[in-house]
Design a protein around this motif. Structure first.
Motif, PDB file in Angstrom:
ATOM      1  N   ARG A  67      48.907  29.412  45.968  1.00 58.61           N
ATOM      2  CA  ARG A  67      47.747  29.611  45.076  1.00 58.61           C
ATOM      3  C   ARG A  67      46.471  29.117  45.750  1.00 58.61           C
ATOM      4  O   ARG A  67      45.418  29.751  45.658  1.00 58.61           O
ATOM      5  N   LEU A  68      46.583  27.975  46.438  1.00 60.68           N
ATOM      6  CA  LEU A  68      45.441  27.440  47.184  1.00 60.68           C
ATOM      7  C   LEU A  68      45.040  28.411  48.301  1.00 60.68           C
ATOM      8  O   LEU A  68      43.854  28.728  48.479  1.00 60.68           O
ATOM      9  N   TYR A  69      46.026  28.903  49.025  1.00 58.83           N
ATOM     10  CA  TYR A  69      45.770  29.862  50.106  1.00 58.83           C
ATOM     11  C   TYR A  69      45.037  31.089  49.560  1.00 58.83           C
ATOM     12  O   TYR A  69      44.035  31.535  50.120  1.00 58.83           O
ATOM     13  N   ALA A  70      45.557  31.632  48.441  1.00 54.98           N
ATOM     14  CA  ALA A  70      44.975  32.853  47.883  1.00 54.98           C
ATOM     15  C   ALA A  70      43.525  32.607  47.455  1.00 54.98           C
ATOM     16  O   ALA A  70      42.655  33.447  47.655  1.00 54.98           O
ATOM     17  N   LYS A  71      43.266  31.415  46.905  1.00 56.01           N
ATOM     18  CA  LYS A  71      41.911  31.090  46.458  1.00 56.01           C
ATOM     19  C   LYS A  71      40.962  30.968  47.652  1.00 56.01           C
ATOM     20  O   LYS A  71      39.866  31.530  47.657  1.00 56.01           O
ATOM     21  N   LEU A  72      41.396  30.255  48.680  1.00 54.00           N
ATOM     22  CA  LEU A  72      40.569  30.099  49.888  1.00 54.00           C
ATOM     23  C   LEU A  72      40.291  31.455  50.518  1.00 54.00           C
ATOM     24  O   LEU A  72      39.196  31.741  50.985  1.00 54.00           O
ATOM     25  N   HIS A  73      41.329  32.284  50.532  1.00 55.71           N
ATOM     26  CA  HIS A  73      41.220  33.594  51.160  1.00 55.71           C
ATOM     27  C   HIS A  73      40.202  34.456  50.407  1.00 55.71           C
ATOM     28  O   HIS A  73      39.368  35.125  51.010  1.00 55.71           O
ATOM     29  N   ARG A  74      40.279  34.402  49.064  1.00 50.74           N
ATOM     30  CA  ARG A  74      39.372  35.176  48.222  1.00 50.74           C
ATOM     31  C   ARG A  74      37.924  34.748  48.445  1.00 50.74           C
ATOM     32  O   ARG A  74      37.028  35.571  48.530  1.00 50.74           O
ATOM     33  N   ASN A  75      37.729  33.439  48.543  1.00 52.60           N
ATOM     34  CA  ASN A  75      36.367  32.912  48.680  1.00 52.60           C
ATOM     35  C   ASN A  75      35.911  32.870  50.130  1.00 52.60           C
ATOM     36  O   ASN A  75      34.874  32.296  50.434  1.00 52.60           O
TER      37      ASN A  75
END
Lengths: 151, 138
Positions: A67-75
């Motif tokens: 979830r952290l990875y996906a958030k960082l990736h999105r931003n």
């Protein structure tokens, strides 16, 4: 010299650390003991549920990390280059996926080894492990040489 | 240490190891894919480094807790060879094993990985249980 995380050396260092940690987790979790694995897969005998805890523990850490990875990736705050982002994105369910996984499961139930624990066990030099690894390499090679062409 | 506690700890460490590869380089810690590519290409440095890490981790285990290792007591070399062939071929066709589909895929809530994990767990349980019911596996 500044070491960039995405330099070839940086990638190798974090991959090495990941492999090393992974091996320790497999060993501590009981996965490198093929009898523990078979005691889990054999429901007809004295069932040993301990390996379910390995999977639960691993997912308990990995799910929030993803979830952290996906958030960082999105931003676009990722510490890695987006060009090397290799998380699978396809969602198509095909026959190869299910047949391949089913074949893998039969092999796992026959031998008590999946790829990770078998590779970690190579250092023991035990003959059954070597036989398994050689056959596994042959199976991988056979797929690439013959089957992958026809898919 | 109770086996369930050791198993949970081992699982947490496996989760950390996989999270490390994901957060440092955006990659899935799928051991069947990494090792097949390390052996047969494309042989990138990070893949060789990951497999080397598995080996060094094995050496550390061998020194610190040698009882972690055991080969199956009731499986002939013939069966282990058959098992290896099926595991090698099946993980390539199904594009993943216990690590890539079972840990990373389920952790990502991937439907593909959930179905693959269901399939290999089902046949794994069936195979080991049938062998036991047939009275030994030699």
């Amino acid at each position: 010299m500044k070491l960039e995380a995405e330099s070839p050396l940086g990638l190798s260092i974090s991959a090495f650390a990941s492999g090393l940690l992974f091996a320790l987790g497999l060993g501590l979790g009981g996965m490198t003991d093929a009898n523990t694995v078979l005691g889990f897969l054999n429901l007809a005998g004295d069932w040993n549920p301990s390996l379910a805890f390995v999977m639960l523990g691993a997912i308990a850490v990995y799910a929030p990390a993803y979830r952290l990875y996906a958030k960082l990736h999105r931003n676009e705050q990722a510490p890695w280059q987006s060009s090397m982002c290799n998380v699978p994105t396809h969602t198509h369910i095909d026959r190869q996926l299910l047949v391949g996984a089913a074949i893998f499961g039969v092999g796992w139930g026959l031998g008590g080894f999946c790829p990770g624990p078998a590779l970690v066990s190579v250092v023991t030099g035990a003959v059954p492990v070597m036989v398994f690894i050689a056959a596994m390499a042959l199976g991988m090679y056979a797929f690439r040489r013959f089957a992958a062409k026809g898919l | 240490m109770h086996p369930f506690v050791a198993s949970t700890l081992g699982g947490l460490i496996i989760g950390l190891a996989s999270a490390l590869l994901l957060l440092s380089q955006g990659r899935i810690a799928g051991i069947s894919g990494i090792s097949a590519s390390a052996a047969f290409g494309p042989r990138e440095g990070w893949r060789l480094a990951f497999v080397a890490g598995l080996g060094v981790g094995g050496l550390v285990l061998l020194q610190s807790m040698p009882t972690a290792f055991a080969v199956p007591v009731d499986r002939s070399l013939f069966l282990l060879a058959a098992a290896g062939l099926l595991v090698g071929f099946g993980t390539q066709l199904g594009r993943g094993c216990t690590s890539g589909h079972g840990v990373c895929g389920l952790g990502r809530l991937s439907r593909r990985s959930a179905l693959a994990t269901g399939a290999f767990m089902l046949t794994g349980f069936a195979t080991a249980s049938l062998l036991h019911l047939m009275g030994g596996a030699r």
